[in-house]
Write a protein that holds these residues in place. Structure first.
Motif, short mmCIF file in Angstrom:
data_model
loop_
_atom_site.label_atom_id
_atom_site.label_comp_id
_atom_site.label_asym_id
_atom_site.label_seq_id
_atom_site.Cartn_x
_atom_site.Cartn_y
_atom_site.Cartn_z
N GLU A 1 -39.13 -19.40 55.26
CA GLU A 1 -39.83 -19.35 56.56
C GLU A 1 -39.15 -20.18 57.63
N GLN A 2 -38.54 -21.30 57.21
CA GLN A 2 -37.93 -22.16 58.24
C GLN A 2 -36.68 -21.53 58.87
N PHE A 3 -36.15 -20.48 58.24
CA PHE A 3 -34.94 -19.84 58.78
C PHE A 3 -35.23 -18.51 59.46
#
Ligand SMILES: NC(=O)c1ccc[n+]([C@@H]2O[C@H](COP(=O)([O-])OP(=O)(O)OC[C@H]3O[C@@H](n4cnc5c(N)ncnc54)[C@H](OP(=O)(O)O)[C@@H]3O)[C@@H](O)[C@H]2O)c1
Length: 186
Positions: free
Chosen positions: A59-61
Motif C-alpha cells: 500500500e505504501q507504494f
C-alpha cells in the motif's frame, strides 16, 4: 479488440529463464536493480495492470508516484472505488487503453502485468522490455506471454548473444540477470 492506441504500447516484465513471472500473487524474488529499471522506464507514463497485480503492490507504494495507474477488474464496485487523480479502476482492457490515452505521458503506455493482462494486450504492444533472471529453479504459477515470430530481440544489456554464458549482470542480491528489448516488426 479495441482500436490501436495512438501512443506506443510497451509491455514490461521480469521472468526467470523458464518464463516464471509470479507465484501465489507475488514475485518470488527481490531484484532491486530491476525495480529501478521499472521505475525509470515507466516514470511519467500511464501504467495498466490487472487487479491481482494491483493487490500485490504494498500500500505504501501504490499508486506509483509520477504515473497514472489504471487497474483492470470485473468488479464494478472496486473499479468505482479506485478513483483518484493518479489511479483509475476500469472494467475492461479497452477502457484501460482509453483512460491511458487521456493520461499525462500517453505517448508511451506501459502494461505492467500480470500474466492475464499481458496475454490480452500483447497484440497491441510494439515493444517489450524483459528482465531475465538467470535461474531455472524458481517455480511459480504465472508465466510470461509468448513472443511470436513477429517479435525480434533488438538489444540486450549487457550486450550478448541470447544463449551465451557471457553478458550477465550481477545483482547486489547475488542473482544474475540481464535486460532485453524486443520490438514487433509488423
Ligand atoms: N514478473 C513480473 O514482471 C510481474 C509483473 C506483474 C505481475 N506479476 C505477477 O503476476 C501475478 C498476477 O498475474 P495474474 O495473471 O494472476 O493477474 P493480473 O493479470 O494481475 O490480474 C488479473 C485480474 O485482472 C482482471 N481482469 C483480467 N482481464 C480482465 C478483463 N478483460 N476485463 C476486466 N477485468 C479483467 C480480473 O480482476 P478481478 O478478479 O478483480 O475481476 C483478473 O482477476 C502475480 O504473481 C504478480 O506478482 C509479475
Amino acid at each position: 479488440m479495441s482500436e490501436q492506441p495512438t501512443g506506443r504500447v510497451g509491455l514490461i516484465w521480469i521472468q526467470t529463464l523458464n518464463g516464471v513471472i509470479g507465484a501465489h500473487g507475488d514475485m518470488p524474488w527481490h531484484l532491486p536493480e530491476d525495480l529501478k529499471f521499472f521505475r525509470e522506464t515507466t516514470m511519467g507514463h500511464p501504467v495498466i495492470m490487472g487487479r491481482v497485480t494491483w493487490d500485490s503492490i504494498p500500500e505504501q507504494f501504490r499508486p506509483f508516484s509520477g504515473r497514472t495507474s489504471i487497474v483492470v477488474t470485473r468488479d464494478h464496485e472496486l473499479a468505482e472505488s479506485l478513483n483518484a487523480p493518479t489511479v483509475h479502476g476500469v472494467t475492461s482492457v479497452e477502457e484501460a487503453f482509453g483512460v491511458a490515452q487521456a493520461s499525462p505521458g500517453a505517448e508511451e503506455i506501459w502494461v505492467i502485468g500480470g500474466g492475464n493482462i499481458y496475454a490480452q494486450t500483447i497484440d497491441q504492444a510494439d515493444v517489450a522490455k524483459i528482465t531475465i533472471i538467470r535461474d531455472e529453479q524458481i517455480t511459480g504459477d504465472t508465466y510470461a506471454p509468448e513472443l511470436d515470430e513477429n517479435w525480434k530481440l533488438v538489444r540486450t544489456t549487457p550486450e550478448a548473444e541470447r544463449d551465451s554464458d557471457a553478458g550477465w549482470l550481477q545483482s547486489r542480491t547475488g542473482l544474475r540477470y540481464r535486460i532485453e528489448r524486443w520490438e514487433k516488426s509488423c
